[in-house]
Motif scaffolding. Structure first.
Motif, mmCIF file in Angstrom:
data_model
loop_
_atom_site.group_PDB
_atom_site.id
_atom_site.type_symbol
_atom_site.label_atom_id
_atom_site.label_comp_id
_atom_site.label_asym_id
_atom_site.label_seq_id
_atom_site.Cartn_x
_atom_site.Cartn_y
_atom_site.Cartn_z
ATOM 1 N N ALA A 171 0.934 -1.250 -0.041
ATOM 2 C CA ALA A 171 -0.007 -0.024 -0.072
ATOM 3 C C ALA A 171 0.747 1.271 -0.023
ATOM 4 C CB ALA A 171 -1.083 0.011 1.264
ATOM 5 N N VAL A 172 2.042 1.227 0.710
ATOM 6 C CA VAL A 172 2.727 2.442 0.857
ATOM 7 C C VAL A 172 3.366 2.513 -0.612
ATOM 8 C CG1 VAL A 172 4.754 3.142 1.692
ATOM 9 C CG2 VAL A 172 3.237 2.387 3.267
ATOM 10 N N ALA A 173 3.851 1.461 -1.052
ATOM 11 C CA ALA A 173 4.378 1.842 -2.426
ATOM 12 C C ALA A 173 3.633 2.334 -3.393
ATOM 13 C CB ALA A 173 5.124 0.439 -2.985
ATOM 14 N N GLY A 174 2.204 1.851 -3.493
ATOM 15 C CA GLY A 174 1.269 2.350 -4.135
ATOM 16 C C GLY A 174 0.863 3.670 -4.134
ATOM 17 N N MET A 175 1.010 4.203 -2.855
ATOM 18 C CA MET A 175 0.794 5.654 -2.583
ATOM 19 C C MET A 175 1.996 6.493 -2.622
ATOM 20 S SD MET A 175 -2.478 5.197 -0.149
ATOM 21 C CE MET A 175 -1.829 4.023 1.146
ATOM 22 N N ALA A 176 3.206 6.268 -3.126
ATOM 23 C CA ALA A 176 4.310 6.957 -2.821
ATOM 24 C C ALA A 176 4.199 8.249 -3.624
ATOM 25 C CB ALA A 176 5.626 6.177 -3.602
ATOM 26 N N ASP A 177 3.565 8.366 -4.806
ATOM 27 C CA ASP A 177 3.077 9.649 -5.329
ATOM 28 C C ASP A 177 2.464 10.565 -4.463
ATOM 29 O OD1 ASP A 177 5.115 8.784 -7.562
ATOM 30 O OD2 ASP A 177 3.449 8.385 -8.661
ATOM 31 N N LEU A 178 1.392 10.068 -3.802
ATOM 32 C CA LEU A 178 0.350 10.741 -3.096
ATOM 33 C C LEU A 178 1.328 11.443 -1.804
ATOM 34 C CD1 LEU A 178 -2.570 8.525 -3.396
ATOM 35 C CD2 LEU A 178 -2.087 10.582 -4.784
ATOM 36 N N PHE A 179 2.053 10.486 -1.029
ATOM 37 C CA PHE A 179 2.854 11.073 0.114
ATOM 38 C C PHE A 179 3.992 12.175 -0.324
ATOM 39 C CE2 PHE A 179 1.978 6.529 1.679
ATOM 40 C CZ PHE A 179 1.537 7.124 2.584
ATOM 41 N N ALA A 180 4.419 12.035 -1.627
ATOM 42 C CA ALA A 180 5.363 13.217 -2.179
ATOM 43 C C ALA A 180 4.686 14.443 -2.501
ATOM 44 C CB ALA A 180 6.129 12.493 -3.417
ATOM 45 N N GLN A 181 3.602 14.113 -3.167
ATOM 46 C CA GLN A 181 2.644 15.506 -3.653
ATOM 47 C C GLN A 181 2.263 16.450 -1.942
ATOM 48 O OE1 GLN A 181 -0.188 15.327 -6.562
ATOM 49 N NE2 GLN A 181 0.704 13.230 -7.143
ATOM 50 N N ALA A 182 1.914 15.527 -1.170
ATOM 51 C CA ALA A 182 1.648 16.206 0.230
ATOM 52 C C ALA A 182 2.831 16.827 0.802
ATOM 53 C CB ALA A 182 0.989 15.444 1.075
ATOM 54 N N GLY A 183 4.197 16.470 0.329
ATOM 55 C CA GLY A 183 5.379 16.776 1.133
ATOM 56 C C GLY A 183 5.616 15.958 2.378
ATOM 57 N N VAL A 184 5.230 15.020 2.485
ATOM 58 C CA VAL A 184 5.277 14.150 3.874
ATOM 59 C C VAL A 184 6.126 12.684 3.538
ATOM 60 C CG1 VAL A 184 3.505 15.158 5.107
ATOM 61 C CG2 VAL A 184 3.089 13.113 3.874
ATOM 62 N N LEU A 185 6.557 12.249 4.604
ATOM 63 C CA LEU A 185 7.240 10.906 4.224
ATOM 64 C C LEU A 185 6.151 9.857 4.730
ATOM 65 C CD1 LEU A 185 10.645 11.435 6.066
ATOM 66 C CD2 LEU A 185 10.086 11.271 3.829
ATOM 67 N N PRO A 186 6.205 8.745 4.030
ATOM 68 C CA PRO A 186 5.350 7.732 4.324
ATOM 69 C C PRO A 186 5.452 7.136 5.984
ATOM 70 C CG PRO A 186 6.269 6.982 2.484
ATOM 71 C CD PRO A 186 7.148 8.383 2.845
ATOM 72 N N PRO A 187 4.513 6.767 6.438
ATOM 73 C CA PRO A 187 4.576 6.238 7.956
ATOM 74 C C PRO A 187 5.698 4.958 7.813
ATOM 75 C CG PRO A 187 2.436 5.341 7.018
ATOM 76 C CD PRO A 187 3.319 6.336 6.024
ATOM 77 N N ASN A 201 -11.034 12.438 -6.706
ATOM 78 C CA ASN A 201 -10.335 13.068 -7.175
ATOM 79 C C ASN A 201 -8.857 12.360 -7.461
ATOM 80 O OD1 ASN A 201 -9.488 12.099 -4.520
ATOM 81 N ND2 ASN A 201 -9.428 13.914 -3.471
ATOM 82 N N LEU A 202 -7.779 13.148 -7.492
ATOM 83 C CA LEU A 202 -6.667 12.313 -7.898
ATOM 84 C C LEU A 202 -6.070 11.307 -6.928
ATOM 85 C CD1 LEU A 202 -3.924 12.155 -9.310
ATOM 86 C CD2 LEU A 202 -2.885 14.008 -7.653
ATOM 87 N N ALA A 203 -6.383 11.430 -5.758
ATOM 88 C CA ALA A 203 -6.093 10.299 -4.884
ATOM 89 C C ALA A 203 -6.947 9.281 -5.102
ATOM 90 C CB ALA A 203 -6.235 10.942 -3.359
ATOM 91 N N ILE A 224 -5.313 5.744 -6.290
ATOM 92 C CA ILE A 224 -5.194 4.290 -5.521
ATOM 93 C C ILE A 224 -5.997 3.293 -6.030
ATOM 94 C CG2 ILE A 224 -6.324 3.368 -3.171
ATOM 95 C CD1 ILE A 224 -5.511 6.294 -1.953
ATOM 96 N N GLU A 225 -7.460 3.632 -6.692
ATOM 97 C CA GLU A 225 -7.828 2.455 -7.241
ATOM 98 C C GLU A 225 -7.044 2.027 -8.642
ATOM 99 O OE1 GLU A 225 -12.664 3.947 -6.478
ATOM 100 O OE2 GLU A 225 -11.764 4.523 -8.419
ATOM 101 N N SER A 226 -6.591 2.868 -9.405
ATOM 102 C CA SER A 226 -5.689 2.467 -10.504
ATOM 103 C C SER A 226 -4.618 1.361 -9.841
ATOM 104 C CB SER A 226 -5.187 3.452 -11.274
ATOM 105 O OG SER A 226 -4.387 3.999 -10.668
ATOM 106 N N SER A 227 -4.077 1.644 -8.696
ATOM 107 C CA SER A 227 -2.644 0.992 -8.423
ATOM 108 C C SER A 227 -3.193 -0.266 -8.055
ATOM 109 C CB SER A 227 -2.126 1.573 -7.040
ATOM 110 O OG SER A 227 -2.945 1.558 -5.985
#
Length: 355
Positions: free
Chosen positions: A91-107, A284-286, A290-293
């Motif tokens: 899940a974290v790998a699939g959302m890597a771009d979303l964390f980056a766009q928010a300017g935060v590190l994954p948990p 929205n983008l998120a 997530i659905e496409s990943s």
């Protein structure tokens, strides 16, 4: 006994509880107007429940409701305090771009579990609200007994007639009949949420006919016309969410409130992308990413993970593509900015004979 008498309120209008988007100001505003202001406690530990309850008591002396999510597992979900690292990593790998766009590190692994339900419950009971409302199931008999012994009404949520019957048999004193038009999470618990999608026009009268306790209509109620329709279908009260979420007293970011006002009925979707459970909101983008990943985790892990970038986006105030834009199918009917104005509009649809 009327719903208003049971709850100690003037007008049978209930604020929908927002898990994560509740505010003391909005809850108090609805209660002060004569309805039942509700506050969602999802994810709160006991100390935070007590703190919020104290804030609410300072803000209003009128009846309030506190809302809890019952421990409930859908097919494929893990225990809420036991997470799978392989699922986490995917899940974290699939959302890597979303964390980056928010300017935060994954948990980082491991992820902290949700607060203990018993801890939440005890704190909520100690607060002695007028009502405790529950979603995702039927409260255990001892939970209902402990609430009633403190003079607290217990309200359940149903998405089907079968769920309503089970709730009544379990001892709740009122049932929220949640039509598929409603915003946010579908509180289905007998069958998968996808198999429990009944519109309010069909659901409300069938639930009214199936149970003897008061029924509170929910889903797509935003103005006096829809309130009048709900009472015509046999409801004893109404619950409104999105129309209040769009007000100035809401905890929703300004950009979320703006999107509510501009949404059309066909714009919302039901998705598991943001939390792992089915919920209605604006895509929205998120959601699309997530659905496409195809790598989304199950609830509650997915909700915990997306919460990292959602909180950052909310704080930034200008990143709606990373928010959970929860809203119902009547979102576009939200035209008033103040909660008291919204309440007055809804109250105008309550029949004169209803107390």
């Amino acid at each position: 006994m009327s719903l208003s008498t049971m709850l100690g309120i003037d007008t049978p209008i209930v604020l929908g509880p927002f898990g994560g988007l509740s505010s003391v100001a909005l809850t108090a505003a609805v209660s002060e107007a004569g309805g039942l202001g509700s506050y969602g406690l999802y994810g709160f530990d006991g100390a935070r429940v007590r703190a919020v309850a104290a804030e609410l008591r300072e803000a209003t002396s009128r009846p309030i409701a506190l809302n809890l999510w019952l421990p409930h597992r859908e097919a494929g979900e893990h225990e809420q305090d036991v997470f799978d690292q392989a699922e986490f990593d995917r899940a974290v790998a699939g959302m890597a771009d979303l964390f980056a766009q928010a300017g935060v590190l994954p948990p980082e692994w491991p992820v902290a579990p949700l607060p203990d339900f018993e801890e939440q419950l005890e704190a909520a009971l100690d607060a002695r609200p007028a009502a405790l409302s529950f979603v995702f199931g039927v409260p255990a008999p001892d939970v209902i007994e402990r609430a009633h012994s403190r003079g607290i009404a217990v309200i359940g949520a149903a998405t089907t007639v079968a769920e309503a019957r089970v709730l009544e048999a379990g001892g709740v004193v009122a049932i929220v009949a949640s039509g598929a038009e409603a915003a946010g999470h579908r509180p289905s618990f007998l069958l998968e949420a996808e198999r429990s999608l009944v519109g309010g026009l069909a659901l409300i009268p069938q639930v009214v006919d199936a149970v003897r306790v008061p029924v509170i209509a929910a889903g797509g109620i935003a103005d006096r016309r829809q309130v009048a329709a709900a009472f015509a279908l046999g409801a004893s009260g109404v619950q409104a969410g999105t129309v209040f979420l769009a007000t100035a007293q809401s905890a929703a970011p300004a950009i979320h409130r703006e999107r509510i006002r501009s949404a059309l009925a066909a714009d919302t979707v039901l998705t598991r992308a943001m939390s792992g459970r089915l919920a209605r909101g604006l895509p929205n983008l998120a959601v699309r990413a997530i659905e496409s990943s195809g790598s989304a985790a199950t609830f509650p892990l997915q909700n915990i993970l997306t919460g990292v970038f959602r909180r950052a986006a909310s704080a930034a105030g200008d990143q709606p593509e990373l928010l959970s834009l929860w809203m119902g199918q009547s979102a576009g009917l939200s035209r008033l900015d103040d909660a008291s104005e919204v309440f007055a509009e809804l109250a105008a649809g309550v029949p004169d004979a209803v107390g």
